[in-house]
Design a protein around this motif. Structure first.
Motif, PDB file in Angstrom:
ATOM      1  N   VAL A 160      -2.996  -3.494   9.519  1.00 39.86           N
ATOM      2  CA  VAL A 160      -1.873  -2.411   9.799  1.00 39.86           C
ATOM      3  C   VAL A 160      -0.888  -2.633   8.604  1.00 39.86           C
ATOM      4  O   VAL A 160      -0.556  -1.597   7.572  1.00 39.86           O
ATOM      5  CB  VAL A 160      -1.252  -2.417  10.983  1.00 39.86           C
ATOM      6  N   SER A 161      -0.577  -4.013   8.429  1.00 41.90           N
ATOM      7  CA  SER A 161       0.311  -4.033   7.289  1.00 41.90           C
ATOM      8  C   SER A 161      -0.089  -3.828   5.694  1.00 41.90           C
ATOM      9  O   SER A 161       0.577  -3.225   5.177  1.00 41.90           O
ATOM     10  CB  SER A 161       0.494  -5.842   7.154  1.00 41.90           C
ATOM     11  N   VAL A 162      -1.225  -4.050   5.673  1.00 40.69           N
ATOM     12  CA  VAL A 162      -1.901  -3.722   4.282  1.00 40.69           C
ATOM     13  C   VAL A 162      -1.861  -2.128   4.148  1.00 40.69           C
ATOM     14  O   VAL A 162      -1.740  -1.759   3.027  1.00 40.69           O
ATOM     15  CB  VAL A 162      -3.569  -4.508   4.245  1.00 40.69           C
ATOM     16  N   ARG A 163      -2.360  -1.611   5.089  1.00 40.58           N
ATOM     17  CA  ARG A 163      -2.519  -0.170   4.918  1.00 40.58           C
ATOM     18  C   ARG A 163      -1.131   0.645   4.874  1.00 40.58           C
ATOM     19  O   ARG A 163      -0.979   1.509   4.101  1.00 40.58           O
ATOM     20  CB  ARG A 163      -3.392   0.346   6.302  1.00 40.58           C
ATOM     21  N   LEU A 164      -0.193   0.123   5.663  1.00 44.92           N
ATOM     22  CA  LEU A 164       1.306   0.706   5.507  1.00 44.92           C
ATOM     23  C   LEU A 164       1.786   0.440   3.992  1.00 44.92           C
ATOM     24  O   LEU A 164       2.387   1.276   3.472  1.00 44.92           O
ATOM     25  CB  LEU A 164       2.058   0.061   6.768  1.00 44.92           C
ATOM     26  N   SER A 165       1.433  -0.770   3.524  1.00 46.55           N
ATOM     27  CA  SER A 165       1.969  -1.136   2.354  1.00 46.55           C
ATOM     28  C   SER A 165       1.241   0.056   1.363  1.00 46.55           C
ATOM     29  O   SER A 165       2.050   0.582   0.376  1.00 46.55           O
ATOM     30  CB  SER A 165       1.551  -2.483   2.011  1.00 46.55           C
ATOM     31  N   ARG A 166       0.109   0.105   1.332  1.00 54.90           N
ATOM     32  CA  ARG A 166      -0.683   1.290   0.507  1.00 54.90           C
ATOM     33  C   ARG A 166      -0.136   2.569   0.638  1.00 54.90           C
ATOM     34  O   ARG A 166       0.125   3.163  -0.321  1.00 54.90           O
ATOM     35  CB  ARG A 166      -2.109   0.872   0.589  1.00 54.90           C
ATOM     36  N   LEU A 167       0.166   2.878   1.940  1.00 53.34           N
ATOM     37  CA  LEU A 167       0.545   4.332   2.092  1.00 53.34           C
ATOM     38  C   LEU A 167       1.848   4.505   1.688  1.00 53.34           C
ATOM     39  O   LEU A 167       1.990   5.680   1.183  1.00 53.34           O
ATOM     40  CB  LEU A 167       0.246   4.458   3.743  1.00 53.34           C
TER      41      LEU A 167
END
Length: 181
Positions: A160-167
């Protein structure tokens, strides 16, 4: 006796559902706005979400909070609708009306219009995301912590953290492009 018990159970479910609608109607409306630009389709989506909540309510076991449970249902319904193609995934924001021939707006009016335009661009950019990415962004914007988002989506908190950062980076870049900056 069984009939009376059934009526009491039904009344309790009705009351519980009414409480949930009172508590979560605004967040569900915001979530639907993230999935649908068209008002009538947005209202249809909200109705579908509440219908799904009503159907699932008798089986709610309290293993999670009502908030997490409702958001999981809401996102599943909205994602299913998006994947079925019954909804238009992306509707571009309607441009602001032409101001030709009108008096020059004040700086406050210009700032307000710029803010509304930026919000419309953000909404359109979020609606253009893939369903899971849209779900992550909308939950983040609703103030959910990464652990809660993980519980709702079934992803790990780290994912979730990685995806949110990318998004967040992707949306910022998209808004810069669309804003002409």
């Amino acid at each position: 006796m069984s009939n009376a018990r059934s009526k009491d159970h039904s009344s309790a479910l009705d009351a519980r559902f009414a409480e949930l609608v009172d508590e979560f109607s605004s967040p569900i409306a915001r979530l639907a706005r993230g999935y649908e630009a068209d008002e009538s389709r947005r209202l249809d989506l909200q109705q579908e979400i509440w219908t799904a909540v009503w159907r699932a309510l008798p089986a709610f076991e309290g293993r999670s909070s009502h908030r997490t449970w409702i958001y999981r249902i809401a996102h599943n319904v909205a994602t299913t609708e998006a994947l079925r193609g019954r909804r238009d995934r992306l509707k571009r924001a309607t441009p602001l009306e032409s101001v030709a021939g009108r008096p020059e707006p004040s700086r406050d009016v210009e700032r307000a219009a710029e803010g509304r335009e930026a919000l419309l661009r953000l909404e359109a950019s979020v609606r253009a995301l893939r369903p899971l990415d849209r779900q992550l962004v909308l939950l983040f914007l609703e103030g959910f912590e990464r652990g809660e988002i993980a519980e709702i989506t079934g992803l790990s908190p780290e994912n979730v953290s990685v995806r949110l950062s990318r998004l967040r980076a992707e949306l910022a870049q998209s808004l810069r492009k669309e804003g002409g900056s």
